[in-house]
Design an enzyme around this catalytic site. Sequence first.
Site, PDB file in Angstrom:
ATOM      1  N   PRO A  11       0.789  -1.226   0.000  1.00 11.09           N
ATOM      2  CA  PRO A  11       0.000   0.000   0.000  1.00 11.09           C
ATOM      3  C   PRO A  11       0.830   1.290   0.000  1.00 11.09           C
ATOM      4  CG  PRO A  11      -0.123  -1.115   2.126  1.00 11.09           C
ATOM      5  CD  PRO A  11       0.523  -2.063   1.160  1.00 11.09           C
ATOM      6  N   ASN A  12       0.305   2.238  -0.749  1.00 13.17           N
ATOM      7  CA  ASN A  12       0.843   3.611  -0.854  1.00 13.17           C
ATOM      8  C   ASN A  12       2.104   3.716  -1.696  1.00 13.17           C
ATOM      9  OD1 ASN A  12      -1.176   4.852   0.876  1.00 13.17           O
ATOM     10  ND2 ASN A  12      -0.205   3.691   2.518  1.00 13.17           N
ATOM     11  N   ARG A  19       5.078  10.899  -2.372  1.00 16.43           N
ATOM     12  CA  ARG A  19       4.815  10.616  -0.969  1.00 16.43           C
ATOM     13  C   ARG A  19       6.097  10.797  -0.156  1.00 16.43           C
ATOM     14  NH1 ARG A  19       4.941   4.438   1.162  1.00 16.43           N
ATOM     15  NH2 ARG A  19       4.109   4.850   3.217  1.00 16.43           N
ATOM     16  N   TYR A  24      11.293   8.628   1.068  1.00 17.81           N
ATOM     17  CA  TYR A  24      11.235   7.594   0.030  1.00 17.81           C
ATOM     18  C   TYR A  24      11.878   8.012  -1.295  1.00 17.81           C
ATOM     19  CZ  TYR A  24       7.989   5.504   3.342  1.00 17.81           C
ATOM     20  OH  TYR A  24       7.447   4.960   4.481  1.00 17.81           O
ATOM     21  N   ASN A  75       7.991  -5.699  -1.309  1.00 20.74           N
ATOM     22  CA  ASN A  75       7.963  -4.595  -0.349  1.00 20.74           C
ATOM     23  C   ASN A  75       6.520  -4.535   0.152  1.00 20.74           C
ATOM     24  OD1 ASN A  75       7.902  -2.308   1.151  1.00 20.74           O
ATOM     25  ND2 ASN A  75       8.937  -0.998  -0.359  1.00 20.74           N
ATOM     26  N   ALA A  78       3.319  -1.034   4.668  1.00 25.31           N
ATOM     27  CA  ALA A  78       2.813  -1.068   6.051  1.00 25.31           C
ATOM     28  C   ALA A  78       2.352  -2.459   6.471  1.00 25.31           C
ATOM     29  CB  ALA A  78       1.685  -0.060   6.202  1.00 25.31           C
ATOM     30  N   HIS A  81       4.323  -4.780   8.892  1.00 28.00           N
ATOM     31  CA  HIS A  81       4.268  -4.653  10.352  1.00 28.00           C
ATOM     32  C   HIS A  81       2.971  -5.194  10.950  1.00 28.00           C
ATOM     33  CE1 HIS A  81       7.495  -2.088   9.108  1.00 28.00           C
ATOM     34  NE2 HIS A  81       6.684  -1.199   8.575  1.00 28.00           N
ATOM     35  N   ASP A  88       1.824 -15.901   6.149  1.00 27.33           N
ATOM     36  CA  ASP A  88       1.303 -17.257   5.906  1.00 27.33           C
ATOM     37  C   ASP A  88       1.355 -17.598   4.422  1.00 27.33           C
ATOM     38  OD1 ASP A  88       0.817 -17.692   8.575  1.00 27.33           O
ATOM     39  OD2 ASP A  88      -1.365 -17.443   8.453  1.00 27.33           O
ATOM     40  N   GLU A  99      12.850  -9.498   0.904  1.00 23.47           N
ATOM     41  CA  GLU A  99      12.022  -8.387   1.394  1.00 23.47           C
ATOM     42  C   GLU A  99      12.793  -7.078   1.203  1.00 23.47           C
ATOM     43  OE1 GLU A  99      11.189  -8.916   5.559  1.00 23.47           O
ATOM     44  OE2 GLU A  99      10.167  -6.979   5.743  1.00 23.47           O
ATOM     45  N   HIS A 101      12.718  -2.797   1.827  1.00 23.42           N
ATOM     46  CA  HIS A 101      12.163  -1.538   2.322  1.00 23.42           C
ATOM     47  C   HIS A 101      13.048  -0.420   1.803  1.00 23.42           C
ATOM     48  CE1 HIS A 101       9.377  -3.600   4.882  1.00 23.42           C
ATOM     49  NE2 HIS A 101      10.362  -4.409   5.220  1.00 23.42           N
ATOM     50  N   ILE A 102      12.440   0.574   1.235  1.00 25.11           N
ATOM     51  CA  ILE A 102      13.189   1.708   0.676  1.00 25.11           C
ATOM     52  C   ILE A 102      13.900   2.456   1.808  1.00 25.11           C
ATOM     53  CG2 ILE A 102      12.925   3.907  -0.549  1.00 25.11           C
ATOM     54  CD1 ILE A 102      10.383   2.535  -1.879  1.00 25.11           C
ATOM     55  N   SER A 103      13.162   2.684   2.882  1.00 23.41           N
ATOM     56  CA  SER A 103      13.728   3.394   4.038  1.00 23.41           C
ATOM     57  C   SER A 103      14.347   2.386   5.003  1.00 23.41           C
ATOM     58  CB  SER A 103      12.626   4.187   4.748  1.00 23.41           C
ATOM     59  OG  SER A 103      11.641   3.305   5.259  1.00 23.41           O
ATOM     60  N   ARG A 108      13.532   4.217  12.156  1.00 16.78           N
ATOM     61  CA  ARG A 108      12.275   4.979  12.173  1.00 16.78           C
ATOM     62  C   ARG A 108      11.464   4.638  13.434  1.00 16.78           C
ATOM     63  NH1 ARG A 108       9.397   4.665   6.560  1.00 16.78           N
ATOM     64  NH2 ARG A 108       8.278   6.427   7.523  1.00 16.78           N
ATOM     65  N   ARG A 112       7.735   0.272  13.330  1.00 10.68           N
ATOM     66  CA  ARG A 112       8.233  -0.217  12.028  1.00 10.68           C
ATOM     67  C   ARG A 112       9.401  -1.199  12.193  1.00 10.68           C
ATOM     68  NH1 ARG A 112       5.722   3.294   8.240  1.00 10.68           N
ATOM     69  NH2 ARG A 112       5.403   5.318   9.182  1.00 10.68           N
TER      70      ARG A 112
HETATM   71  C1  DQA Z   1       8.342   0.823   3.603  1.00  9.62           C
HETATM   72  C2  DQA Z   1       8.461   1.046   5.118  1.00  9.62           C
HETATM   73  C3  DQA Z   1       7.126   0.819   5.817  1.00  9.62           C
HETATM   74  O1  DQA Z   1       7.259   1.014   7.212  1.00  9.62           O
HETATM   75  C4  DQA Z   1       6.101   1.799   5.285  1.00  9.62           C
HETATM   76  O2  DQA Z   1       4.839   1.538   5.874  1.00  9.62           O
HETATM   77  C5  DQA Z   1       6.006   1.811   3.802  1.00  9.62           C
HETATM   78  C6  DQA Z   1       7.226   1.661   3.005  1.00  9.62           C
HETATM   79  C7  DQA Z   1       9.633   1.184   2.852  1.00  9.62           C
HETATM   80  O3  DQA Z   1       9.746   0.807   1.690  1.00  9.62           O
HETATM   81  O4  DQA Z   1      10.512   1.837   3.422  1.00  9.62           O
HETATM   82  O5  DQA Z   1       4.944   2.068   3.231  1.00  9.62           O
HETATM   83  O6  DQA Z   1       8.085  -0.550   3.374  1.00  9.62           O
END
Ligand code: DQA
Length: 147
Positions: A11-12, A19, A24, A75, A78, A81, A88, A99, A101-103, A108, A112
């Site tokens: 998501p997002n 964003r 990011y 990725n 959210a 978490h 599963d 896996e 994560h950009i950040s 953080r 997270r």
């Molecule tokens: C994220 C980190 C997550 O905590 C966050 O909710 C995201 C992006 C990242 O790519 O850094 O939406 O997965």
Amino acid sequence: MSKQVYILNGPNLNLLGKRQPEIYGNETLEDVRLSCEAFAGEAGLAVEFRQSNAEHELIDWIQEAREKADGIVINPAAYSHTSVAILDALNTCDFPVIEVHISNIHRREHFRHHSYVSARADGVIAGCGTQGYTLALQRLATLLKEA
Ligand code: DQA
């Protein structure tokens, strides 16, 4: 024949570039898709790149990848978490999972710091910006060669 890799985004991430660019970066998800496709072409991988804001859709795609793919880069955003359901689904797959994560989620907010998906991931990349996706593909290519 090329190995098939699914790259799934939660998501997002459709808003990447707009964003919170201070967290990011300025690249869009389309930029990330293009870099992944370029890298995959050189590594002899075929890429299926998708994004959804819906948990059930991500789960359906993991189940699809289970039948059609040789590996996943995910990725979960959210849902990392919160989602035992995504964990599963990944636990039903017997290929490599990386896996991304950009950040750097560990630098953080406390909520997270834990990712359910990390319990299944063969590798985790965090804090490398959008370059994390091609780093993940590079790792996947190595794991698939070794397999
Ligand atoms: C994220 C980190 C997550 O905590 C966050 O909710 C995201 C992006 C990242 O790519 O850094 O939406 O997965």
